[in-house]
Design a protein around this motif. Sequence first.
Motif, PDB file in Angstrom:
ATOM      1  N   TYR A   1       0.815  -1.205   0.000  1.00 29.77           N
ATOM      2  CA  TYR A   1       0.000   0.000   0.000  1.00 29.77           C
ATOM      3  C   TYR A   1       0.860   1.272   0.000  1.00 29.77           C
ATOM      4  CZ  TYR A   1      -3.864  -3.129   0.815  1.00 29.77           C
ATOM      5  OH  TYR A   1      -4.786  -4.130   0.686  1.00 29.77           O
ATOM      6  N   HIS A   2       2.126   1.150  -0.389  1.00 35.78           N
ATOM      7  CA  HIS A   2       3.057   2.267  -0.570  1.00 35.78           C
ATOM      8  C   HIS A   2       3.417   2.975   0.726  1.00 35.78           C
ATOM      9  CE1 HIS A   2       2.386   1.605  -4.797  1.00 35.78           C
ATOM     10  NE2 HIS A   2       1.082   1.753  -4.623  1.00 35.78           N
ATOM     11  N   TYR A   3       3.477   2.238   1.819  1.00 34.94           N
ATOM     12  CA  TYR A   3       3.943   2.790   3.091  1.00 34.94           C
ATOM     13  C   TYR A   3       5.393   2.390   3.280  1.00 34.94           C
ATOM     14  CZ  TYR A   3      -0.532   4.393   4.886  1.00 34.94           C
ATOM     15  OH  TYR A   3      -1.695   5.074   5.074  1.00 34.94           O
ATOM     16  N   GLN A   4       6.183   3.295   3.860  1.00 28.94           N
ATOM     17  CA  GLN A   4       7.575   3.011   4.132  1.00 28.94           C
ATOM     18  C   GLN A   4       7.914   3.531   5.521  1.00 28.94           C
ATOM     19  OE1 GLN A   4      10.453   4.891   1.524  1.00 28.94           O
ATOM     20  NE2 GLN A   4      11.504   2.936   1.358  1.00 28.94           N
ATOM     21  N   GLN A   5       8.742   2.775   6.242  1.00 27.59           N
ATOM     22  CA  GLN A   5       9.087   3.167   7.602  1.00 27.59           C
ATOM     23  C   GLN A   5      10.017   4.373   7.582  1.00 27.59           C
ATOM     24  OE1 GLN A   5      10.775   0.055   9.975  1.00 27.59           O
ATOM     25  NE2 GLN A   5      10.240   1.081  11.868  1.00 27.59           N
ATOM     26  N   THR A   6       9.752   5.320   8.471  1.00 29.27           N
ATOM     27  CA  THR A   6      10.580   6.520   8.589  1.00 29.27           C
ATOM     28  C   THR A   6      11.606   6.333   9.699  1.00 29.27           C
ATOM     29  OG1 THR A   6       9.086   7.554  10.174  1.00 29.27           O
ATOM     30  CG2 THR A   6       8.676   7.985   7.825  1.00 29.27           C
ATOM     31  N   GLU A   7      12.486   7.304   9.841  1.00 26.74           N
ATOM     32  CA  GLU A   7      13.506   7.255  10.892  1.00 26.74           C
ATOM     33  C   GLU A   7      12.890   7.339  12.284  1.00 26.74           C
ATOM     34  OE1 GLU A   7      15.835  10.600   9.840  1.00 26.74           O
ATOM     35  OE2 GLU A   7      16.729   9.618   8.089  1.00 26.74           O
ATOM     36  N   GLN A   8      11.712   7.968  12.388  1.00 27.25           N
ATOM     37  CA  GLN A   8      11.052   8.112  13.688  1.00 27.25           C
ATOM     38  C   GLN A   8      10.306   6.847  14.092  1.00 27.25           C
ATOM     39  OE1 GLN A   8      10.663  10.355  11.157  1.00 27.25           O
ATOM     40  NE2 GLN A   8      11.953  11.986  11.947  1.00 27.25           N
ATOM     41  N   GLY A   9      10.170   5.867  13.215  1.00 29.06           N
ATOM     42  CA  GLY A   9       9.561   4.588  13.571  1.00 29.06           C
ATOM     43  C   GLY A   9       8.154   4.373  13.066  1.00 29.06           C
ATOM     44  N   TYR A  10       7.491   5.390  12.548  1.00 29.84           N
ATOM     45  CA  TYR A  10       6.156   5.189  12.015  1.00 29.84           C
ATOM     46  C   TYR A  10       6.242   4.958  10.507  1.00 29.84           C
ATOM     47  CZ  TYR A  10       6.641  10.187  11.027  1.00 29.84           C
ATOM     48  OH  TYR A  10       7.086  11.399  10.597  1.00 29.84           O
ATOM     49  N   TYR A  11       5.130   4.540   9.932  1.00 29.09           N
ATOM     50  CA  TYR A  11       5.061   4.286   8.491  1.00 29.09           C
ATOM     51  C   TYR A  11       4.296   5.424   7.834  1.00 29.09           C
ATOM     52  CZ  TYR A  11       6.775  -0.408   9.280  1.00 29.09           C
ATOM     53  OH  TYR A  11       7.565  -1.486   9.621  1.00 29.09           O
ATOM     54  N   GLU A  12       4.819   5.900   6.691  1.00 26.79           N
ATOM     55  CA  GLU A  12       4.213   7.025   6.016  1.00 26.79           C
ATOM     56  C   GLU A  12       4.084   6.712   4.527  1.00 26.79           C
ATOM     57  OE1 GLU A  12       4.417  11.593   6.998  1.00 26.79           O
ATOM     58  OE2 GLU A  12       6.324  10.872   6.222  1.00 26.79           O
TER      59      GLU A  12
ATOM     60  N   ARG B   1      -0.525   8.462   8.618  1.00 26.58           N
ATOM     61  CA  ARG B   1       0.566   7.673   9.191  1.00 26.58           C
ATOM     62  C   ARG B   1       0.033   6.438   9.904  1.00 26.58           C
ATOM     63  NH1 ARG B   1       3.871  12.591  12.033  1.00 26.58           N
ATOM     64  NH2 ARG B   1       4.620  13.535  10.103  1.00 26.58           N
ATOM     65  N   ILE B   2       0.854   5.402   9.932  1.00 25.00           N
ATOM     66  CA  ILE B   2       0.529   4.181  10.672  1.00 25.00           C
ATOM     67  C   ILE B   2       1.613   3.970  11.715  1.00 25.00           C
ATOM     68  CG2 ILE B   2       0.293   1.673  10.545  1.00 25.00           C
ATOM     69  CD1 ILE B   2      -0.955   2.008   7.829  1.00 25.00           C
ATOM     70  N   TYR B   3       1.182   3.839  12.962  1.00 21.34           N
ATOM     71  CA  TYR B   3       2.085   3.596  14.075  1.00 21.34           C
ATOM     72  C   TYR B   3       1.921   2.150  14.519  1.00 21.34           C
ATOM     73  CZ  TYR B   3       2.232   8.677  14.274  1.00 21.34           C
ATOM     74  OH  TYR B   3       2.374  10.006  13.957  1.00 21.34           O
ATOM     75  N   ILE B   4       3.030   1.469  14.755  1.00 20.84           N
ATOM     76  CA  ILE B   4       2.996   0.074  15.193  1.00 20.84           C
ATOM     77  C   ILE B   4       3.656  -0.010  16.556  1.00 20.84           C
ATOM     78  CG2 ILE B   4       3.779  -2.273  14.722  1.00 20.84           C
ATOM     79  CD1 ILE B   4       3.772  -1.577  11.770  1.00 20.84           C
ATOM     80  N   SER B   5       2.941  -0.634  17.503  1.00 16.38           N
ATOM     81  CA  SER B   5       3.537  -0.891  18.809  1.00 16.38           C
ATOM     82  C   SER B   5       3.419  -2.385  19.099  1.00 16.38           C
ATOM     83  CB  SER B   5       2.848  -0.067  19.902  1.00 16.38           C
ATOM     84  OG  SER B   5       1.484  -0.391  19.978  1.00 16.38           O
TER      85      SER B   5
ATOM     86  N   GLN C   1       4.380   7.060   0.638  1.00 14.67           N
ATOM     87  CA  GLN C   1       5.416   7.603  -0.223  1.00 14.67           C
ATOM     88  C   GLN C   1       4.777   8.355  -1.379  1.00 14.67           C
ATOM     89  OE1 GLN C   1       8.740   7.504   0.658  1.00 14.67           O
ATOM     90  NE2 GLN C   1       7.631   6.872   2.490  1.00 14.67           N
ATOM     91  N   ILE C   2       4.267   9.532  -1.063  1.00 13.96           N
ATOM     92  CA  ILE C   2       3.664  10.412  -2.053  1.00 13.96           C
ATOM     93  C   ILE C   2       4.270  11.799  -1.869  1.00 13.96           C
ATOM     94  CG2 ILE C   2       1.485   9.147  -2.276  1.00 13.96           C
ATOM     95  CD1 ILE C   2       0.245  11.077  -0.291  1.00 13.96           C
ATOM     96  N   ALA C   3       3.906  12.728  -2.727  1.00 16.52           N
ATOM     97  CA  ALA C   3       4.437  14.083  -2.629  1.00 16.52           C
ATOM     98  C   ALA C   3       4.154  14.675  -1.251  1.00 16.52           C
ATOM     99  CB  ALA C   3       3.821  14.958  -3.719  1.00 16.52           C
ATOM    100  N   LYS C   4       5.113  15.409  -0.726  1.00 16.60           N
ATOM    101  CA  LYS C   4       5.019  15.936   0.637  1.00 16.60           C
ATOM    102  C   LYS C   4       3.798  16.823   0.845  1.00 16.60           C
ATOM    103  CE  LYS C   4       7.951  17.455   4.267  1.00 16.60           C
ATOM    104  NZ  LYS C   4       8.697  16.433   4.904  1.00 16.60           N
TER     105      LYS C   4
END
Length: 127
Positions: free
Chosen positions: A75-86, A99-103, A88-91
């Motif tokens: 679904y075009h999500y990629q993990q960021t340096e902060q740990g959540y998934y965002e 965003r998707i957060y995983i705990s 990958q589209i234009a800013k």
Amino acid sequence: MAKGQFQNCIFILIGLFFSAVIKWLLPQLTHGNITGGFTGMLCGLAASFWFTNIAWLTFKTPIRQSDLDSVLEKYHYQQTEQGYYELQIAKYRRFKSQRIYISNDGNDITLEGPYNTLKRIINHLNK
């Protein structure tokens, strides 16, 4: 009050406010267009609610992180340096509610993110 309940209350209050404006103020200014304005407002609020409604999903059954990562990549999500998934589209098209957060607390994996995306993740993992 939970985060989702607060958001629902805000949407209801915004709907009531704009309903009052459309019902009583606009006829004074435009002499009509009440139905079109009311329909546009409801469609806009429904779309906004659909794309920004935040949900929580807890997996109690064992699931591998790699399976979850592959679904998120689909679904075009990629993990960021902060740990959540965002996404990958234009800013300028991104917003925080996408965003998707995983705990992971050892036994359960909890995902927090947009309802429509989490629903697709559930359907994909249950296949």
